[in-house]
Design a protein around this motif. Structure first.
Motif, mmCIF file in Angstrom:
data_model
loop_
_atom_site.group_PDB
_atom_site.id
_atom_site.type_symbol
_atom_site.label_atom_id
_atom_site.label_comp_id
_atom_site.label_asym_id
_atom_site.label_seq_id
_atom_site.Cartn_x
_atom_site.Cartn_y
_atom_site.Cartn_z
ATOM 1 N N ALA A 5 38.835 50.338 42.467
ATOM 2 C CA ALA A 5 38.995 48.891 42.598
ATOM 3 C C ALA A 5 39.231 48.491 44.047
ATOM 4 O O ALA A 5 38.728 47.468 44.518
ATOM 5 C CB ALA A 5 40.154 48.431 41.720
ATOM 6 N N ILE A 6 39.988 49.301 44.773
ATOM 7 C CA ILE A 6 40.233 48.991 46.184
ATOM 8 C C ILE A 6 38.944 49.095 46.991
ATOM 9 O O ILE A 6 38.635 48.257 47.840
ATOM 10 C CB ILE A 6 41.308 49.945 46.741
ATOM 11 C CG1 ILE A 6 42.659 49.624 46.100
ATOM 12 C CG2 ILE A 6 41.402 49.842 48.254
ATOM 13 C CD1 ILE A 6 43.759 50.596 46.484
ATOM 14 N N VAL A 7 38.129 50.124 46.710
ATOM 15 C CA VAL A 7 36.876 50.319 47.438
ATOM 16 C C VAL A 7 35.919 49.153 47.206
ATOM 17 O O VAL A 7 35.268 48.647 48.128
ATOM 18 C CB VAL A 7 36.222 51.651 47.019
ATOM 19 C CG1 VAL A 7 34.813 51.753 47.575
ATOM 20 C CG2 VAL A 7 37.061 52.808 47.513
ATOM 21 N N THR A 8 35.803 48.696 45.974
ATOM 22 C CA THR A 8 34.853 47.632 45.641
ATOM 23 C C THR A 8 35.410 46.245 45.911
ATOM 24 O O THR A 8 34.700 45.254 45.714
ATOM 25 C CB THR A 8 34.469 47.729 44.153
ATOM 26 O OG1 THR A 8 35.666 47.629 43.352
ATOM 27 C CG2 THR A 8 33.790 49.053 43.866
ATOM 28 N N GLY A 9 36.684 46.163 46.342
ATOM 29 C CA GLY A 9 37.253 44.855 46.607
ATOM 30 C C GLY A 9 37.576 44.071 45.360
ATOM 31 O O GLY A 9 37.709 42.847 45.420
ATOM 32 N N ARG A 10 37.710 44.720 44.227
ATOM 33 C CA ARG A 10 37.978 44.030 42.962
ATOM 34 C C ARG A 10 39.315 44.475 42.381
ATOM 35 O O ARG A 10 39.426 44.825 41.212
ATOM 36 C CB ARG A 10 36.862 44.308 41.959
ATOM 37 C CG ARG A 10 35.516 43.788 42.422
ATOM 38 C CD ARG A 10 34.438 44.129 41.423
ATOM 39 N NE ARG A 10 33.136 43.627 41.858
ATOM 40 C CZ ARG A 10 32.002 43.800 41.181
ATOM 41 N NH1 ARG A 10 32.025 44.478 40.040
ATOM 42 N NH2 ARG A 10 30.866 43.325 41.644
ATOM 43 N N ARG A 11 40.308 44.468 43.205
ATOM 44 C CA ARG A 11 41.624 44.889 42.735
ATOM 45 C C ARG A 11 42.171 43.871 41.747
ATOM 46 O O ARG A 11 42.244 42.693 42.004
ATOM 47 C CB ARG A 11 42.590 45.032 43.917
ATOM 48 C CG ARG A 11 43.962 45.509 43.474
ATOM 49 C CD ARG A 11 44.887 45.661 44.660
ATOM 50 N NE ARG A 11 46.205 46.062 44.178
ATOM 51 C CZ ARG A 11 47.131 45.211 43.785
ATOM 52 N NH1 ARG A 11 46.876 43.925 43.810
ATOM 53 N NH2 ARG A 11 48.301 45.636 43.359
ATOM 54 N N ARG A 12 42.544 44.339 40.569
ATOM 55 C CA ARG A 12 43.144 43.486 39.540
ATOM 56 C C ARG A 12 44.425 44.152 39.041
ATOM 57 O O ARG A 12 44.901 45.126 39.621
ATOM 58 C CB ARG A 12 42.151 43.312 38.374
ATOM 59 C CG ARG A 12 40.840 42.666 38.772
ATOM 60 C CD ARG A 12 41.025 41.218 39.150
ATOM 61 N NE ARG A 12 41.550 40.428 38.052
ATOM 62 C CZ ARG A 12 40.770 39.887 37.091
ATOM 63 N NH1 ARG A 12 39.463 40.037 37.120
ATOM 64 N NH2 ARG A 12 41.309 39.167 36.125
ATOM 65 N N SER A 13 44.946 43.663 37.986
ATOM 66 C CA SER A 13 46.160 44.241 37.423
ATOM 67 C C SER A 13 45.926 45.690 37.042
ATOM 68 O O SER A 13 44.820 46.101 36.673
ATOM 69 C CB SER A 13 46.586 43.432 36.197
ATOM 70 O OG SER A 13 47.618 44.097 35.517
ATOM 71 N N LEU A 14 47.005 46.485 37.118
ATOM 72 C CA LEU A 14 46.892 47.888 36.759
ATOM 73 C C LEU A 14 46.900 48.109 35.250
ATOM 74 O O LEU A 14 46.670 49.218 34.800
ATOM 75 C CB LEU A 14 48.036 48.681 37.401
ATOM 76 C CG LEU A 14 47.922 48.895 38.914
ATOM 77 C CD1 LEU A 14 49.151 49.620 39.423
ATOM 78 C CD2 LEU A 14 46.666 49.668 39.262
ATOM 79 N N ILE A 15 47.184 47.088 34.470
ATOM 80 C CA ILE A 15 47.144 47.253 33.021
ATOM 81 C C ILE A 15 45.733 47.594 32.545
ATOM 82 O O ILE A 15 45.557 48.513 31.730
ATOM 83 C CB ILE A 15 47.698 46.001 32.328
ATOM 84 C CG1 ILE A 15 49.190 45.863 32.641
ATOM 85 C CG2 ILE A 15 47.492 46.080 30.823
ATOM 86 C CD1 ILE A 15 49.836 44.647 32.039
ATOM 87 N N PRO A 16 44.674 46.885 33.005
ATOM 88 C CA PRO A 16 43.321 47.336 32.635
ATOM 89 C C PRO A 16 43.033 48.761 33.090
ATOM 90 O O PRO A 16 42.324 49.498 32.402
ATOM 91 C CB PRO A 16 42.412 46.321 33.332
ATOM 92 C CG PRO A 16 43.244 45.111 33.504
ATOM 93 C CD PRO A 16 44.634 45.610 33.760
#
Length: 885
Positions: A399-410
């Motif tokens: 997620a960090i690499v693709t720039g799509r960091r979201r909640s860690l629950i998913p």
């Protein structure tokens, strides 16, 4: 406040995790993950037709649902079409995803379950056939903890998981297959890997499960069974047997004779050899450390618990600190945070960690993090908690690499889904369940609880740490209760105190692991630095486990777990109201402290234990013996130490014993000496006295090692010896001095004492059997045996008693130390009847608990300090106080 400022103001090393700053949690992947988990758990050992039906129904229903929704959306008529993010659309997709994931997990479970039925191994196991097999090792070898079984310690064994690649039967038939088995290698010849392991193998009390051990360096030309690395191929001869009813993922048990080293026909993979060298290097780097640090540091870093003694392992279990030795996600989190810094700042200019300091770009940092995660799994082994942590870490890095960091629950839900589909056996793993529950609590409950505590004025770091420990305990305690039928009351404070030492121990330990192959002196220095926090953690575990109120027994099974869930919810709801009133919080904390610590001065007033003026106390240590004779203020002579160090230590703490002039071990059976470390811990001990008959030799050696480590002299007792300690005066009646016939066994060599304390006479018989009892009656000491006040019945009240000795002693009070529901039938109904027929009142630790005896002017009293009268002789009366188990 901007989001970077929120993270910086949080005071937490991972940044702020307040859900209000990031919007509502994304829970869309949670139902599919739970569906896959449940499907896999139910269908692993179900008939194949059930799995086929589940797959067919799931795929068909999902297909119908999607086709129907698509047709309605395309037709629509005059109705507005659902938007791309409408709840209706996502509801349809979620239901379809749940059905498809359940079907996929069912298929995976069916395929993995088929491995248990494929090939000839299952049928050969049913016949207990002798076979020759070629195996591929699939796990680290692990040593079982030897258990104290009355007189003896159950011999340890080496266990390892393997796949049978080729099996040859006695008629010459050879079949190639791929069947998972559990290999059991007896340890009589393949002994402990080190002197320290040998010492530990004689100390162990019963434990819930056996820990794993790491293999030594892969460069060893002919490793022992305990030194095999995963992926090694070996050829063995052994006997197959069916697995136990809950055998899990193995189709059979292969029992192998350990007289010979394993015959290796295929070397382990290169990655496993590197991992073995790294783990061996860490063990070498910790060789010169103090005992606790030497034992714990490899466990904290890579899960190598081979050096952890049984009593320390039991202390970790009693305080719910075992996750520190299981290489949980916290270890990987610490390493990744060291590299990339707090995840909340990973995509910002102010990101931290080693990578930005070295000028490494973000995406390169994520790739390095992925490689580090894979290496972490290889070195620490793919245990359930490690796999869960690695999957979450890789998803977060992606997620960090693709720039799509979201909640860690998913991320957590995705990790659960992927791992259950890949290995459905994880769906039944208690370790995997506890790992997921703890992580979910840290992501959902802990931030809210931390925010509430900060709102009440608690410092940010303390609030976050306390919230994390409490949240993890709240969700994991019901599962632990199901498995262990016990609830720890000290888990939260112990985890809170240990948390501050985990990070430095882990970081320095991993540094020693990495440096050891190239610079062992530097690795030893790093390991020395890590030893300080490791010893702190060990001290926390031992102190918490030794507290009298460290835990409460709880109903086991799912019913007990559900009851604990209800109790936890009620406590949380009540706690939300209590925290608004500081004085109530202080009062509750003080009450909790008194319940857990149970200071002798307080428990004497509230619970009547220990009673004032007690002369003798028989500890409740299970199936074993431990008796304490009061020898002055805070002092006591200890006769036998029982099978469990924690139980012995806890009993002495409850009695307020700080100084032990003498520890007398009547004989060397494990149920009398294995608890010695608990007696020695934290107390001034003057001397250890033993029988001169040093059998079993391994137990005698254990006592000698423990005494040497504590710098306590060891002497032998002989008949005729008289000694004093404070108000105590005792005489050794047995064994006789000089040349005597060799006793038939250690029981007949038991040291027998006649003790006088105040106006009471106490006869302590150890485990004397009838031959020695009759010889005692013929000895010069027989004249002093008549009409004693208190007798410790020999051999836990077994049927092997000499009637004449019972008649001669004629005790007013007979005490029997035995374990509840023991398999030996102790005490015998015949012995109980004979004692009662002679006028003795009988008390036993399995039903009455610990027993304290006092001198009084009335007759014999029983129960909670009541005086029931009944003493007819002129000797001073007795009062008895029991502490129920």
């Amino acid at each position: 406040m901007t989001r970077p400022e929120v993270h910086l103001a949080s005071g937490h090393r991972l940044g702020a995790s307040n859900p209000r700053q990031e919007g509502p949690a994304d829970l869309r992947l949670v139902p599919p993950a739970l569906a896959a988990w449940g499907s896999a758990a139910l269908l692993l050992d179900a008939p194949p037709r059930w799995a086929i039906a589940t797959v067919a129904v799931g795929v068909l229903a999902a297909g119908v649902l999607l086709v129907t929704w698509t047709a309605r959306s395309a037709g629509g008529g005059g109705r507005a079409r659902a938007g791309p993010r409408s709840p209706r659309r996502w509801g349809h997709f979620t239901v379809a995803a749940v059905l498809l994931c359940a079907a996929g997990a069912a298929a995976s479970a069916a395929l993995h379950g088929a491995d248990l039925r494929r090939g000839p191994v299952p049928s050969l196991a049913g016949e207990y056939a002798q076979v020759q097999a070629e195996l591929r090792v699939t796990s680290d070898p692990r040593r079982t903890r030897p258990r104290v079984a009355s007189a003896h310690t159950m011999p340890p064994a080496v266990l390892l998981d393997a796949e049978v690649l080729r099996v040859s039967q006695s008629d010459g038939t050879t079949t190639e297959t791929r069947t998972p088995v559990l290999v059991v290698v007896r340890m009589e010849v393949d002994g402990p890997a080190s002197d320290e392991d040998a010492a530990h193998s004689t100390v162990s009390a019963p434990t819930v499960s056996a820990p794993t051990v790491s293999a030594p360096s892969a460069s060893t030309p002919a490793p022992s069974w305990a030194g095999l690395l995963p992926s090694t191929r070996v050829r063995v001869k052994g006997r197959l047997a069916p697995p136990m009813a809950d055998g899990g993922r193995v189709a059979a048990v292969l029992r192998v004779d350990g007289e010979r080293a394993p015959r290796i026909v295929g070397a382990p993979s290169g990655a496993q050899q590197v991992a073995g060298r790294l783990r061996g290097g860490l063990r070498e780097a910790t060789d010169g450390l103090p005992a606790d640090a030497r034992a714990l540091l490899p466990g904290l870093v890579v899960g190598d618990t081979s050096r952890v003694p049984a009593e320390l392992d039991q202390a970790f279990r009693a305080t719910d600190l075992t996750h520190l030795l299981a290489v949980s996600g916290a270890n990987l989190t610490i390493v990744l945070v060291l590299l990339i810094g707090p995840p909340g700042l990973a995509q910002r200019a102010e990101r931290r960690g080693l990578a930005p300091r070295l000028g490494i770009p973000l995406r390169t940092t994520a790739v390095l993090g992925g490689a580090l995660t894979v290496g972490f799994v290889i070195v620490c082994r793919p245990d359930p908690s490690v796999l869960r942590a690695a999957a979450c870490g890789l998803i977060a890095l992606l997620a960090i690499v693709t720039g799509r960091r979201r909640s860690l629950i998913p991320a957590l839900a995705t990790a659960v889904l992927v791992l259950v589909l890949y290995d459905p056996w994880l769906a039944r793993s208690p370790g995997f369940l506890l790992s997921v529950l703890a992580t979910g609590a840290l992501l959902t409950l802990a931030p809210r609880w931390g925010e509430a505590l900060r709102g009440r004025g608690v410092p940010a770091r303390l609030a976050d740490a306390l919230a994390a420990a409490a949240a993890a305990q709240a969700v994991c305690a019901p599962v632990v209760a199901v498995l262990a039928a016990r609830v720890s009351l000290v888990a939260v404070p112990c985890n809170l105190l240990a948390e501050f030492a985990v990070a430095p121990a882990t970081v320095l330990g991993f540094a020693a692991l990495a440096v050891a192959p190239v610079a062992m002196p530097v690795a030893k220095v790093l390991a020395w630095g890590a030893s300080w926090p490791a010893e702190w953690i060990a001290g926390i575990a031992r102190t918490g486990a030794a507290l009298p109120g460290n835990g409460v027994d709880w109903p086991g099974g799912w019913r007990g777990g559900l009851v604990l869930v209800v109790v936890t919810v009620v406590l949380v709801l009540v706690g939300r109201r209590i925290v608004r009133h500081p004085w109530v919080v202080v009062a509750c904390a003080a009450l909790f402290f008194l319940v857990v610590v149970q200071p002798p001065s307080v428990t004497r007033v509230i619970a009547g234990w220990p009673p004032p003026g007690w002369r003798l106390a028989m500890c409740d240590v299970g199936q074993g013996d431990a008796t304490v004779l009061a020898a002055g203020d805070g002092a006591g002579v200890v006769v036998d130490a029982g099978p469990d160090p924690l139980a012995a230590d806890r009993c002495l703490r409850s009695l307020g014993i700080r100084r032990v002039p003498l520890v007398l071990l009547t004989h060397f059976h494990a149920d009398h000496v294995a608890g010695l470390p608990g007696v020695l811990r934290g107390r001034e001990v003057g001397e250890i006295q033993t029988t001169g008959f040093r059998e079993p030799p391994e137990q005698a050696d254990f006592v000698r090692r423990q005494a040497a480590a504590a710098r306590v002299p060891v002497v032998s007792a002989v008949a005729g010896e008289r000694r004093r300690a404070g108000p105590l005066d005792w005489q050794v009646l047995w064994p006789p001095a000089g040349p005597v016939p060799r006793p038939e066994g250690p029981n007949d060599a038991s040291v027998t004492l006649l003790v006088r304390t105040g106006g009471l006479t106490v006869l302590l018989l150890g485990d004397l059997e009838p031959p020695a009892q009759r010889a005692l009656l013929r000895s010069p000491a027989a004249a002093s045996l008549g009409s004693v006040d208190v007798m410790k019945v020999a051999h836990h009240g077994s049927a092997h008693q000499d009637p004449e000795l019972l008649r001669r002693a004629a005790p007013r009070l007979a005490l029997i130390s035995c374990g509840a529901d023991n398999s030996y039938g102790h005490p015998s109904s015949l012995t109980l009847a004979a004692l009662r027929a002679g006028g003795a009142q009988v008390l036993r630790t399995d039903t009455d608990g610990a027993v304290a005896v006092m001198e009084t002017t009335t007759g014999v009293g029983a129960g909670d300090g009541s005086r029931a009268g009944g003493g007819s002789r002129a000797a001073p009366g007795l009062e008895v106080v029991t502490r129920p188990p």
